[in-house]
Design a protein around this motif. Structure first.
Motif: not given
Length: 313
Positions: A77-91
């Motif tokens: 899903w977006r925001g996790q795994g190898m998909s794009d993270r949705l903000q500058s802090d990926p955690r």
């Protein structure tokens, strides 16, 4: 679809998936993984993972389904795994709007069509994937049956009332702190399996499965995320409330619930199951949240119920 990386632990007997990059209509890059069945398939499983998860985690699940004659396709899903993270802090686990996950579902379905996955298709949704899956069924997901494992149709907030938690999340967003990890949201700066001890974990009683998760998280830290953001919490609670008001789809369904479940709401699952035409609640005594990664005896109870549903029994 362009080929994407897929990780595999050294010495793992699992067959690696064919992974591909997809792109949602809002430009977010997504990763999907396809485990083809080596024999003539009897259908395909659209596997919807939970929050914090990545497709490699489901290698053992895919292997079981392949052995039963099903192709399997899953998504980060977006925001996790190898998909794009949705903000500058990926955690922190984060999303703009919960409905954005349906953009990801659309791309998964398009990929399944392009790969000519054998039909009929079936849905298998775990935790957050069960929430996304119910919304996808509402929108007409083209599957014949649905199986849910501890679906997030409500969240076990323990100390907080839903209204208070929603209000806190809203206030954090108004103060510009909506992207920060909410306290108590299931993971610290690292990720849950690395932050929690086996004896205290809420996911599984099986030490081998827990060890596999630990090895994956340590080997591939970039795939993991930590706690949920305030924005995610608020949007998730609103989506659970919305889904509680919709009628159940006219699709045969089985949902499992472990007696030791402490992450999602027991009552929300019981209420939905009781009002689902051709729906079955499979109570699994002694199981925690991750029943597909539980001890062999508990896991087999789930698989018997799920495979019977997929086969139309």
């Amino acid at each position: 679809m362009q080929p994407a990386p897929f990780n595999r632990l050294d010495g793992s007997p699992e067959v690696p998936a064919r992974a591909f990059w997809l792109q949602a209509d809002d430009g977010v890059r997504l990763r999907t993984a396809h485990w083809p069945c080596e024999t003539a398939a009897r259908g395909s499983i659209l596997l919807f993972p939970g929050r914090t998860e990545y497709v490699e985690k489901y290698g053992t699940v895919a292997a079981r389904l392949n052995a039963e004659g099903y192709d399997v396709i899953a998504i980060d899903w977006r925001g996790q795994g190898m998909s794009d993270r949705l903000q500058s802090d990926p955690r922190p686990g984060h999303v703009g709007e919960f409905a954005d996950y349906q953009r990801d579902v659309i791309e998964l379905v398009v990929a399944a069509e392009e790969l000519e996955l054998p039909k009929p298709w079936h849905l298998l949704g775990h935790s957050m994937g069960g929430c996304i899956g119910l919304a996808a069924l509402e929108a007409g997901l083209p599957v014949r049956t649905a199986v849910f494992s501890a679906p997030m149709w409500g969240i076990n907030l323990r100390r907080f009332h839903t209204g208070i938690a929603t209000g806190i999340a809203y206030l954090a967003g108004r103060l510009g702190r909506g992207g920060l990890a909410a306290p108590g949201s299931g993971g610290g700066a690292s990720t849950y399996p690395l932050d929690e001890s086996f004896n205290a974990n809420l996911l599984t009683h099986d030490v081998d499965e827990w060890s596999r998760l630990l090895r994956q998280c340590a080997a591939w830290p970039d795939l993991t995320i930590g706690g949920a953001s305030f924005d995610w919490v608020g949007k998730a609670l609103n989506e659970c409330a919305r889904l509680s008001r919709i009628p159940s789809p006219a699709i045969p369904m089985t949902v499992s619930l472990g007696s030791e479940e402490k992450i999602v709401s027991h009552q929300a699952i019981r209420d939905r199951a009781a009002n689902w035409p051709d729906g079955r609640l499979l109570m699994i005594e002694g199981a925690r949240h991750e029943v597909m990664m539980e001890t062999p005896d508990l896991k087999e109870i789930f698989w018997q119920g799920a495979l019977e549903r997929f086969a139309g029994v």
